[in-house]
Design a protein around this motif. Sequence first.
Motif, mmCIF file in Angstrom:
data_model
loop_
_atom_site.group_PDB
_atom_site.id
_atom_site.type_symbol
_atom_site.label_atom_id
_atom_site.label_comp_id
_atom_site.label_asym_id
_atom_site.label_seq_id
_atom_site.Cartn_x
_atom_site.Cartn_y
_atom_site.Cartn_z
ATOM 1 N N SER A 1 0.826 -1.216 0.000
ATOM 2 C CA SER A 1 0.000 0.000 0.000
ATOM 3 C C SER A 1 0.856 1.260 0.000
ATOM 4 C CB SER A 1 -0.945 0.009 1.209
ATOM 5 O OG SER A 1 -0.264 0.301 2.412
ATOM 6 N N HIS B 1 -12.105 0.901 -9.438
ATOM 7 C CA HIS B 1 -10.990 1.732 -8.981
ATOM 8 C C HIS B 1 -10.495 2.626 -10.114
ATOM 9 C CE1 HIS B 1 -7.077 2.750 -7.161
ATOM 10 N NE2 HIS B 1 -6.589 2.498 -8.363
ATOM 11 N N THR C 1 -4.198 5.915 1.838
ATOM 12 C CA THR C 1 -4.013 4.595 1.222
ATOM 13 C C THR C 1 -3.332 3.577 2.142
ATOM 14 O OG1 THR C 1 -4.059 5.500 -1.008
ATOM 15 C CG2 THR C 1 -2.997 3.366 -0.733
ATOM 16 N N GLY D 1 -5.701 1.503 4.053
ATOM 17 C CA GLY D 1 -6.279 0.380 3.330
ATOM 18 C C GLY D 1 -5.364 -0.829 3.348
ATOM 19 N N ALA E 1 -5.641 -2.393 6.747
ATOM 20 C CA ALA E 1 -6.893 -3.146 6.838
ATOM 21 C C ALA E 1 -6.799 -4.476 6.100
ATOM 22 C CB ALA E 1 -8.047 -2.312 6.280
ATOM 23 N N VAL F 1 -11.545 -5.841 1.699
ATOM 24 C CA VAL F 1 -11.278 -4.403 1.636
ATOM 25 C C VAL F 1 -11.514 -3.867 0.221
ATOM 26 C CG1 VAL F 1 -9.515 -2.619 1.980
ATOM 27 C CG2 VAL F 1 -9.650 -4.564 3.553
ATOM 28 N N GLY G 1 -14.454 -1.120 -0.669
ATOM 29 C CA GLY G 1 -14.130 0.140 -1.341
ATOM 30 C C GLY G 1 -14.909 0.314 -2.628
ATOM 31 N N CYS H 1 -11.940 7.924 1.080
ATOM 32 C CA CYS H 1 -12.937 6.930 1.478
ATOM 33 C C CYS H 1 -13.031 5.733 0.534
ATOM 34 C CB CYS H 1 -14.320 7.583 1.577
ATOM 35 S SG CYS H 1 -14.412 8.916 2.770
ATOM 36 N N SER I 1 -8.512 4.848 -1.192
ATOM 37 C CA SER I 1 -7.628 4.341 -0.135
ATOM 38 C C SER I 1 -7.838 2.853 0.088
ATOM 39 C CB SER I 1 -7.887 5.097 1.172
ATOM 40 O OG SER I 1 -9.208 4.863 1.641
ATOM 41 N N LEU I 2 -9.068 2.371 -0.049
ATOM 42 C CA LEU I 2 -9.373 0.956 0.154
ATOM 43 C C LEU I 2 -9.060 0.133 -1.085
ATOM 44 C CD1 LEU I 2 -12.791 1.274 2.047
ATOM 45 C CD2 LEU I 2 -10.488 1.078 3.010
ATOM 46 N N THR I 3 -9.536 0.568 -2.250
ATOM 47 C CA THR I 3 -9.313 -0.212 -3.472
ATOM 48 C C THR I 3 -7.849 -0.224 -3.874
ATOM 49 O OG1 THR I 3 -9.837 1.724 -4.845
ATOM 50 C CG2 THR I 3 -11.641 0.230 -4.319
ATOM 51 N N ALA J 1 -5.476 -2.114 -0.661
ATOM 52 C CA ALA J 1 -5.528 -3.580 -0.589
ATOM 53 C C ALA J 1 -5.214 -4.246 -1.921
ATOM 54 C CB ALA J 1 -6.914 -4.021 -0.122
#
Length: 456
Positions: free
Chosen positions: A177, A276, A318, A321, A324, A333, A337, A370, A373-375, A378
């Motif tokens: 990440s 993404h 990021t 993420g 996570a 995750v 996202g 939001c 950062s997740l897509t 991870a």
Amino acid sequence: MDTTRPLRADSPAGNTPAPGPDAAAGETHMTPGARRALTAAVTGTLIEWYDYALYGAAAGLVIGPLFFADADAGTSLAAFATFAVGFVARPLGGALIGHLGDRHGRRPAMLLTILLMGVATVGIGLLPTTAAIGVLAPVLLVLLRLLQGMGAGAELAGAMTLVAEFAPPSRRGLYTSLVLSTPPAGIALATAAFLGVASLGDEALLAGAWRWPFLASAVLFVLAWFIRRRLDETPEYRAAQERAAARGERERTPAMQLLRTRRSALAVAFLSITGHNALNYTMAVFALSFLTSEAVGLSRPEALAAVTLGSLAGVVATPLGGWAADRFDPGTVVALGSLLGAGYVFALFTGLSSGSALTAGLVIAGGYACVISLTSGAQGAFLAGLFPPRQRFSGIGIAREANGALVAGFTPMAAAWLVSQAGGAWWPAAAFVSVCCLSSALAVFLWRRTHPRAEH
């Protein structure tokens, strides 16, 4: 017949890397070689996304009038088409340079990517316009974009592979990440650079100031080349090659083997980043032309400032993420996202159409903080876990860059066309991005249902 199935960590579907001499299963720290790999990966990824965001800003603001005499400088489909051309070449670069990385090692492949991108980006900065050499100008522009796309087509795949194979198993999500937090930094750097030259005024910008950010990238390329020359080969790759040699195996074409035996993994890798890419390139590229259109009415500097502000949020968020992904699992995750993105895109367009640069910057920042950062956070761990070491570079490169060619590269042009066809209404473009996000969430969900052990 697809033979994809969950196996042990050092076989085709394990998400946890086979421990090499520098990364034992219980370690949580990085060796000196791993730190060099992370530095090399971050530097190259910064340059890649600086280049692409730089050209994206240029496509939205100056490429039309300089290289396509009859194009509208704001939402020129011709200018966005040259942006898309770079993505068309990326799958070829991902396959060819990915083969080199899987067959001969990560280091030579990573040196080649930086060389191709450097020549192309500086070349664009030196390229005469249509007013100087006529139709040859857009032809050369397209050729340089193809060359740039080939180099970039393997850059992020190689960076993720390099870091994933050096990272301690329990920190793979976090360390990859860090690489994937770099694209927003590259976007912010590029838009800030264009903001600086745009502030000189339209006359100076079109007269030649637009070239300066392209030429300045030469400094970054020299730095990246120097760092990559000192890279070690990854312990996981060395171990995989040694095991293959002991068994008398010789995999001449990793890409062909992938297409024969791991079609499901390639398909899931492709679909998992569709949302993404659609959302990311809507915010980083299309937003510039949308904000400066007559319907919204922001100036070029205001639009560039809004995108720069928003992009910086992704740099900070990021790694969360990635954390996570290590704490839960990468697929969960990525899917979460993507689902958030499917709804958030409508709030994004509402903010972009407000006519306020501050509001536009805040909704872009929200998208990066939001959703991206997740897509993105991870993504490295999820994609690395889909392929074995001897096919990983090729697998990630082919899947990511095929998606780049079909989704990322054409999203700005598709969004511009949809808004144009709707008479300036933004909801069709938002619906398009939302569907892309939902397809990613569904693909990851179905993969995890049919391969419950693949990420553990």
